[in-house]
Design a protein around this motif. Structure first.
Motif, PDB file in Angstrom:
ATOM      1  N   UNK A   1      -2.886 -10.714  10.931  1.00 17.23           N
ATOM      2  CA  UNK A   1      -2.658  -9.545  10.073  1.00 17.23           C
ATOM      3  C   UNK A   1      -1.429  -8.818  10.598  1.00 17.23           C
ATOM      4  N   UNK A   2      -0.455  -8.576   9.740  1.00 15.45           N
ATOM      5  CA  UNK A   2       0.777  -7.906  10.158  1.00 15.45           C
ATOM      6  C   UNK A   2       1.088  -6.755   9.211  1.00 15.45           C
ATOM      7  N   UNK A   3       1.952  -5.854   9.675  1.00 17.24           N
ATOM      8  CA  UNK A   3       2.373  -4.681   8.896  1.00 17.24           C
ATOM      9  C   UNK A   3       3.895  -4.643   8.864  1.00 17.24           C
ATOM     10  N   UNK A   4       4.443  -4.350   7.691  1.00 21.77           N
ATOM     11  CA  UNK A   4       5.891  -4.185   7.550  1.00 21.77           C
ATOM     12  C   UNK A   4       6.159  -2.896   6.777  1.00 21.77           C
ATOM     13  N   UNK A   5       7.043  -2.029   7.311  1.00 18.63           N
ATOM     14  CA  UNK A   5       7.351  -0.793   6.572  1.00 18.63           C
ATOM     15  C   UNK A   5       8.160  -1.090   5.317  1.00 18.63           C
ATOM     16  N   UNK A   6       7.856  -0.404   4.240  1.00 11.22           N
ATOM     17  CA  UNK A   6       8.621  -0.496   3.003  1.00 11.22           C
ATOM     18  C   UNK A   6       8.875   0.918   2.506  1.00 11.22           C
ATOM     19  N   UNK A   7       9.706   1.050   1.517  1.00  6.60           N
ATOM     20  CA  UNK A   7      10.021   2.360   0.966  1.00  6.60           C
ATOM     21  C   UNK A   7       8.762   2.992   0.370  1.00  6.60           C
ATOM     22  N   UNK A   8       8.321   4.092   0.946  1.00  8.77           N
ATOM     23  CA  UNK A   8       7.173   4.819   0.414  1.00  8.77           C
ATOM     24  C   UNK A   8       5.825   4.311   0.863  1.00  8.77           C
ATOM     25  N   UNK A   9       5.784   3.415   1.862  1.00  8.88           N
ATOM     26  CA  UNK A   9       4.491   2.908   2.293  1.00  8.88           C
ATOM     27  C   UNK A   9       4.608   1.766   3.264  1.00  8.88           C
ATOM     28  N   UNK A  10       3.664   0.844   3.186  1.00  9.27           N
ATOM     29  CA  UNK A  10       3.637  -0.301   4.094  1.00  9.27           C
ATOM     30  C   UNK A  10       3.173  -1.539   3.334  1.00  9.27           C
ATOM     31  N   UNK A  11       3.591  -2.688   3.846  1.00  7.91           N
ATOM     32  CA  UNK A  11       3.174  -3.973   3.267  1.00  7.91           C
ATOM     33  C   UNK A  11       2.368  -4.736   4.302  1.00  7.91           C
TER      34      UNK A  11
ATOM     35  N   UNK B   1       0.856  -1.194   0.000  1.00 12.78           N
ATOM     36  CA  UNK B   1       0.000   0.000   0.000  1.00 12.78           C
ATOM     37  C   UNK B   1       0.889   1.241   0.000  1.00 12.78           C
ATOM     38  N   UNK B   2       1.096   1.877  -1.155  1.00 13.63           N
ATOM     39  CA  UNK B   2       1.900   3.106  -1.204  1.00 13.63           C
ATOM     40  C   UNK B   2       1.250   4.224  -0.395  1.00 13.63           C
ATOM     41  N   UNK B   3       2.094   5.018   0.261  1.00 16.30           N
ATOM     42  CA  UNK B   3       1.588   6.168   0.982  1.00 16.30           C
ATOM     43  C   UNK B   3       0.980   5.873   2.341  1.00 16.30           C
ATOM     44  N   UNK B   4       0.934   4.597   2.732  1.00 11.54           N
ATOM     45  CA  UNK B   4       0.374   4.229   4.029  1.00 11.54           C
ATOM     46  C   UNK B   4       1.453   4.321   5.097  1.00 11.54           C
ATOM     47  N   UNK B   5       1.211   5.139   6.122  1.00 11.15           N
ATOM     48  CA  UNK B   5       2.185   5.313   7.202  1.00 11.15           C
ATOM     49  C   UNK B   5       2.266   4.033   8.039  1.00 11.15           C
ATOM     50  N   UNK B   6       3.437   3.428   8.157  1.00  8.93           N
ATOM     51  CA  UNK B   6       3.555   2.148   8.873  1.00  8.93           C
ATOM     52  C   UNK B   6       3.130   2.229  10.332  1.00  8.93           C
ATOM     53  N   UNK B   7       3.485   3.309  11.017  1.00  9.16           N
ATOM     54  CA  UNK B   7       3.122   3.433  12.432  1.00  9.16           C
ATOM     55  C   UNK B   7       1.607   3.540  12.609  1.00  9.16           C
ATOM     56  N   UNK B   8       0.978   4.344  11.778  1.00 13.19           N
ATOM     57  CA  UNK B   8      -0.480   4.464  11.843  1.00 13.19           C
ATOM     58  C   UNK B   8      -1.141   3.138  11.472  1.00 13.19           C
ATOM     59  N   UNK B   9      -0.539   2.440  10.509  1.00 11.34           N
ATOM     60  CA  UNK B   9      -1.086   1.142  10.101  1.00 11.34           C
ATOM     61  C   UNK B   9      -0.986   0.128  11.235  1.00 11.34           C
ATOM     62  N   UNK B  10       0.151   0.118  11.930  1.00 11.31           N
ATOM     63  CA  UNK B  10       0.318  -0.805  13.062  1.00 11.31           C
ATOM     64  C   UNK B  10      -0.732  -0.547  14.137  1.00 11.31           C
ATOM     65  N   UNK B  11      -0.988   0.714  14.417  1.00  7.11           N
ATOM     66  CA  UNK B  11      -1.987   1.051  15.429  1.00  7.11           C
ATOM     67  C   UNK B  11      -3.373   0.584  15.006  1.00  7.11           C
ATOM     68  N   UNK B  12      -3.717   0.796  13.740  1.00 10.57           N
ATOM     69  CA  UNK B  12      -5.027   0.363  13.245  1.00 10.57           C
ATOM     70  C   UNK B  12      -5.156  -1.154  13.304  1.00 10.57           C
ATOM     71  N   UNK B  13      -4.087  -1.848  12.950  1.00 11.20           N
ATOM     72  CA  UNK B  13      -4.098  -3.317  12.982  1.00 11.20           C
ATOM     73  C   UNK B  13      -4.201  -3.808  14.421  1.00 11.20           C
ATOM     74  N   UNK B  14      -3.463  -3.176  15.332  1.00 12.48           N
ATOM     75  CA  UNK B  14      -3.515  -3.567  16.746  1.00 12.48           C
ATOM     76  C   UNK B  14      -4.940  -3.435  17.287  1.00 12.48           C
ATOM     77  N   UNK B  15      -5.589  -2.333  16.990  1.00 18.71           N
ATOM     78  CA  UNK B  15      -6.956  -2.127  17.472  1.00 18.71           C
ATOM     79  C   UNK B  15      -7.921  -3.130  16.845  1.00 18.71           C
ATOM     80  N   UNK B  16      -7.709  -3.422  15.572  1.00 14.56           N
ATOM     81  CA  UNK B  16      -8.576  -4.401  14.886  1.00 14.56           C
ATOM     82  C   UNK B  16      -8.424  -5.782  15.507  1.00 14.56           C
ATOM     83  N   UNK B  17      -7.197  -6.237  15.712  1.00 10.25           N
ATOM     84  CA  UNK B  17      -6.969  -7.570  16.263  1.00 10.25           C
ATOM     85  C   UNK B  17      -7.411  -7.671  17.722  1.00 10.25           C
ATOM     86  N   UNK B  18      -7.396  -6.550  18.428  1.00 10.64           N
ATOM     87  CA  UNK B  18      -7.820  -6.556  19.827  1.00 10.64           C
ATOM     88  C   UNK B  18      -9.339  -6.528  19.975  1.00 10.64           C
ATOM     89  N   UNK B  19     -10.034  -6.225  18.897  1.00 14.39           N
ATOM     90  CA  UNK B  19     -11.495  -6.134  18.961  1.00 14.39           C
ATOM     91  C   UNK B  19     -12.123  -7.529  18.970  1.00 14.39           C
TER      92      UNK B  19
END
Length: 229
Positions: free
Chosen positions: A164-174, A121-139
């Motif tokens: 569901x996991x998040x990994x930072x990449x150049x210019x976005x997140x995977x 996902x280009x343009x997706x901030x990895x830190x914000x993505x991790x937080x969203x994923x954490x909240x989703x998995x905790x629900x």
């Protein structure tokens, strides 16, 4: 009469991600025939090749370990099958692995449990993505509604997500994920993006693997009586 069944894992590449499932079936049928392998056909006025797929890959997706069962009229060593078929495949639709499975084993489509996906996902901030994923998995749940034409599906997206996991990449997140893909429900990675990251467009979807229920009576007996005695 069918003599052998081989489970073939294959790759579907970027250049052919928009060809249909029927085109993929025809490609493998022709490749197997060109290789001189004894492909079995159904009986009747319009015989069909005995090729069984786990699940058609959605248009626009690539796949790294797609599943196809090939039934043969004569037995052949899986290594020889692979050697001869590799000579006929291409980089776009390429054989990855071959192994034998019992003739009486369930069809791969009926044995599906989960599908694994990778999404850049280009343009997706990895830190914000991790937080969203954490909240989703905790629900406990996330009710989800999908509309495709006149068809409406409602299901629990959280329950349909094994991990569901998040990994930072150049210019976005995977994103990497495992989603339910059984007889009751097939969840898609587009739902994860829409629910957790609205407004973000993926660079592409890759199905990295398929999890099948490959239990057999013999294996279950061993697990029940042999392993623990």
């Amino acid at each position: 009469m069918s003599a052998q069944r081989l489970r073939v894992l294959f790759r579907k590449g970027e250049r052919v991600k928009y060809i249909s499932h029927l085109d993929v079936l025809r490609y493998w049928e022709r490749a197997i025939r060109r290789a001189g392998l004894p492909l079995a056909y159904s009986q009747g006025f319009t015989p069909h090749p005995k090729l069984a797929f786990a699940s058609p890959l959605p248009l626009g997706f690539t796949g790294e370990r797609e599943v196809m069962d090939v039934t043969l009229d004569e037995r052949i060593d899986p290594a020889e099958f692979r050697r001869r078929l590799v000579e006929q495949d291409t980089e776009d639709l390429a054989l990855v692995e071959v192994r034998e499975v019992p003739l009486a084993a369930p069809a791969p489509q009926s044995a599906m449990l989960w599908s694994d996906f990778r999404v850049v996902v280009p343009g997706l901030d990895p830190d914000a993505a991790r937080q969203a994923v954490h909240e989703f998995l905790a629900s406990d749940s996330l009710p989800w509604r999908e509309e495709r034409g006149e068809r409406v599906r409602e299901y629990d997206l959280r329950r349909a997500t094994a991990w569901l996991t998040v990994r930072p990449i150049d210019g976005g997140a995977e994103l990497s994920m495992r989603l339910q893909s059984d007889q009751d429900l097939t969840a898609r990675p587009e739902a994860i993006l829409s629910a957790l990251f609205p407004g973000h467009e993926p660079a592409g979807y890759v199905r990295t693997g398929i999890v099948l229920d490959e239990r057999s009576p013999a294996r279950e007996l061993w697990r029940r009586y042999g392993q623990y005695q």
